[in-house]
Design an enzyme around this catalytic site. Structure first.
Site, PDB file in Angstrom:
ATOM      1  N   ASP A   1     172.796  30.970  52.428  1.00 12.20           N
ATOM      2  CA  ASP A   1     172.023  32.085  51.858  1.00 12.20           C
ATOM      3  C   ASP A   1     172.811  32.746  50.721  1.00 12.20           C
ATOM      4  O   ASP A   1     172.295  33.634  50.034  1.00 12.20           O
ATOM      5  CB  ASP A   1     171.589  33.096  52.929  1.00 12.20           C
ATOM      6  CG  ASP A   1     172.755  33.729  53.657  1.00 12.20           C
ATOM      7  OD1 ASP A   1     173.914  33.328  53.407  1.00 12.20           O
ATOM      8  OD2 ASP A   1     172.510  34.624  54.487  1.00 12.20           O
ATOM      9  N   SER A   2     174.031  32.265  50.467  1.00 18.07           N
ATOM     10  CA  SER A   2     174.766  32.682  49.263  1.00 18.07           C
ATOM     11  C   SER A   2     173.979  32.317  48.007  1.00 18.07           C
ATOM     12  O   SER A   2     174.263  32.832  46.925  1.00 18.07           O
ATOM     13  CB  SER A   2     176.151  32.018  49.223  1.00 18.07           C
ATOM     14  OG  SER A   2     176.041  30.629  49.453  1.00 18.07           O
TER      15      SER A   2
ATOM     16  N   ASP B   1     170.808  27.667  56.162  1.00 21.02           N
ATOM     17  CA  ASP B   1     171.062  29.013  56.676  1.00 21.02           C
ATOM     18  C   ASP B   1     169.761  29.707  57.045  1.00 21.02           C
ATOM     19  O   ASP B   1     168.778  29.636  56.294  1.00 21.02           O
ATOM     20  CB  ASP B   1     171.717  29.852  55.562  1.00 21.02           C
ATOM     21  CG  ASP B   1     173.105  30.323  55.935  1.00 21.02           C
ATOM     22  OD1 ASP B   1     173.452  30.321  57.125  1.00 21.02           O
ATOM     23  OD2 ASP B   1     173.835  30.706  54.993  1.00 21.02           O
TER      24      ASP B   1
ATOM     25  N   LYS C   1     171.901  27.462  60.567  1.00 23.12           N
ATOM     26  CA  LYS C   1     173.075  28.316  60.816  1.00 23.12           C
ATOM     27  C   LYS C   1     172.629  29.769  60.906  1.00 23.12           C
ATOM     28  O   LYS C   1     171.677  30.163  60.205  1.00 23.12           O
ATOM     29  CB  LYS C   1     174.107  28.164  59.684  1.00 23.12           C
ATOM     30  CG  LYS C   1     175.300  29.111  59.834  1.00 23.12           C
ATOM     31  CD  LYS C   1     176.444  28.772  58.902  1.00 23.12           C
ATOM     32  CE  LYS C   1     176.332  29.372  57.521  1.00 23.12           C
ATOM     33  NZ  LYS C   1     176.210  30.828  57.455  1.00 23.12           N
TER      34      LYS C   1
ATOM     35  N   GLU D   1     174.267  33.982  61.585  1.00 18.84           N
ATOM     36  CA  GLU D   1     175.464  34.834  61.647  1.00 18.84           C
ATOM     37  C   GLU D   1     175.459  35.715  62.881  1.00 18.84           C
ATOM     38  O   GLU D   1     174.477  36.420  63.135  1.00 18.84           O
ATOM     39  CB  GLU D   1     175.500  35.759  60.412  1.00 18.84           C
ATOM     40  CG  GLU D   1     175.718  35.029  59.117  1.00 18.84           C
ATOM     41  CD  GLU D   1     175.792  35.973  57.913  1.00 18.84           C
ATOM     42  OE1 GLU D   1     175.901  37.208  58.099  1.00 18.84           O
ATOM     43  OE2 GLU D   1     175.731  35.459  56.782  1.00 18.84           O
TER      44      GLU D   1
ATOM     45  N   GLU E   1     184.588  32.911  58.893  1.00 17.90           N
ATOM     46  CA  GLU E   1     184.692  33.434  57.518  1.00 17.90           C
ATOM     47  C   GLU E   1     185.577  34.670  57.485  1.00 17.90           C
ATOM     48  O   GLU E   1     185.395  35.612  58.275  1.00 17.90           O
ATOM     49  CB  GLU E   1     183.296  33.781  56.959  1.00 17.90           C
ATOM     50  CG  GLU E   1     183.422  34.372  55.548  1.00 17.90           C
ATOM     51  CD  GLU E   1     182.124  34.434  54.750  1.00 17.90           C
ATOM     52  OE1 GLU E   1     181.063  34.068  55.288  1.00 17.90           O
ATOM     53  OE2 GLU E   1     182.199  34.869  53.582  1.00 17.90           O
TER      54      GLU E   1
HETATM   55  O1  KIV Z   1     175.863  31.298  52.660  1.00 17.84           O
HETATM   56  C1  KIV Z   1     176.953  30.711  52.581  1.00 17.84           C
HETATM   57  O2  KIV Z   1     177.312  30.149  51.541  1.00 17.84           O
HETATM   58  C2  KIV Z   1     177.794  30.681  53.757  1.00 17.84           C
HETATM   59  C3  KIV Z   1     179.168  30.139  53.595  1.00 17.84           C
HETATM   60  C4  KIV Z   1     180.002  31.181  52.965  1.00 17.84           C
HETATM   61  C5  KIV Z   1     179.740  29.665  54.869  1.00 17.84           C
HETATM   62  O3  KIV Z   1     177.400  31.122  54.789  1.00 17.84           O
END
Ligand code: KIV
Length: 281
Positions: free
Chosen positions: A49-50, A88, A118, A120, A187
């Site tokens: 989600d970055s 994500d 994924k 968090e 992280e």
């Molecule tokens: O969204 C992302 O890029 C991430 C990484 C930093 C692990 O979650």
């Protein structure tokens, strides 16, 4: 599985088996061409989600939606056929209840064809991770610095530099592993704590700003390519793409203004006129 019934992509059990063995190479990707360039060299691609900041210019990850993540997941799946792809789950898509999380994870899997999702969070997500994994969706955990909680925490803060924080973070790692996650991102976790967690849980740890003793590493691809203007201190730049792009654009602008581009090889001639054999001027 391909139409010939041959599994081409790395699988979840293959990644899990690498625990304590060969380091697992992971990067983020959001588009087909970047996924294509990295596919033979990485084990796992995360559609992170970055993407919110990296491609969409948002201030944090909170503004990205399920539809955005699905679109980027589809692009990365089209651009890869070997790496295991994880998408994500965006902010708001899994926190409400295990049922909501399952529905949105299933949508991501169905519409992208990715292998895993994924999310968090540590202990507070254990029930959700168990609910989803028991129903056949592989989950990658993510603990330590949680970008989706930036407002609750008042910023991005490295965890575990003060030993009084260690128990809570270790409990998060154990909860995620026991709930059935196949791997967990650590992280922004102080190095000795990242090592301790890696040694104490049964699933692979994937470090970012953590330790080279983690079972694998991940970076945001634009950061390691040198595409982002300000890179975090834990990132090593393996390229200077921002500078390369700027140099190319400066050259292009210069040639357009001088009427050097398009040259004879970049225009269409009348039939019967032979194309000039000149270098790519
Ligand atoms: O969204 C992302 O890029 C991430 C990484 C930093 C692990 O979650």
């Amino acid at each position: 599985m391909s139409s010939h019934g041959k599994v081409k992509r790395l699988t979840v059990p293959q990644i899990v088996d690498r625990k304590g063995q060969d380091p697992i190479v992971c990067l983020t990707a959001y588009t087909a061409p970047i996924a294509r360039a990295m596919d033979s060299h990485v084990d796992l691609i995360l559609v992170g989600d970055s993407v919110a900041m990296v491609l969409h210019g948002m201030d944090d990850t909170l503004g990205i939606t399920l539809d955005h993540m699905i679109m980027h997941g589809q692009a990365v799946m089209r651009g890869s056929d070997r790496a295991l792809v994880v998408v994500d789950m965006p902010f708001g898509a899994y926190e409400e209840s295990p049922e909501v999380a399952y529905r949105n994870a299933a949508r991501i899997m169905q519409e992208t064809g990715c292998t895993a999702v994924k999310m968090e969070g540590g202990k507070r997500l254990a029930e959700t991770i168990a609910f989803i994994t028991e129903r056949g969706i592989p989950v990658m955990g993510h603990i330590g610095l949680l970008p989706q909680s930036v407002h609750a925490k008042g910023g991005y803060r490295i965890v575990g530099r003060d030993q009084s924080e260690w128990d809570a973070i270790e409990e998060d790692a154990c909860a995620v592993a026991e709930a059935g996650a196949f791997a967990v991102v650590l992280e922004g976790v102080a190095e000795p704590l990242a090592v301790k967690i890696t040694e104490s849980i049964a699933i692979p740890t994937i470090g970012i700003g953590a330790s080279n003793q983690c079972d694998g590493q991940i970076l945001v691809v634009d950061d390691m390519l040198g595409l982002t203007e300000r890179t975090p201190s834990f990132v090593k730049e393996y390229g200077q793409m921002h500078q390369n792009i700027e140099d190319a654009v400066v050259n292009y602008a210069r040639e357009v203004k001088a009427r050097v581009f398009p040259g004879p090889n970049h225009v269409f001639h009348m039939k019967g006129v032979t194309k000039l054999r000149v270098s790519n001027q």
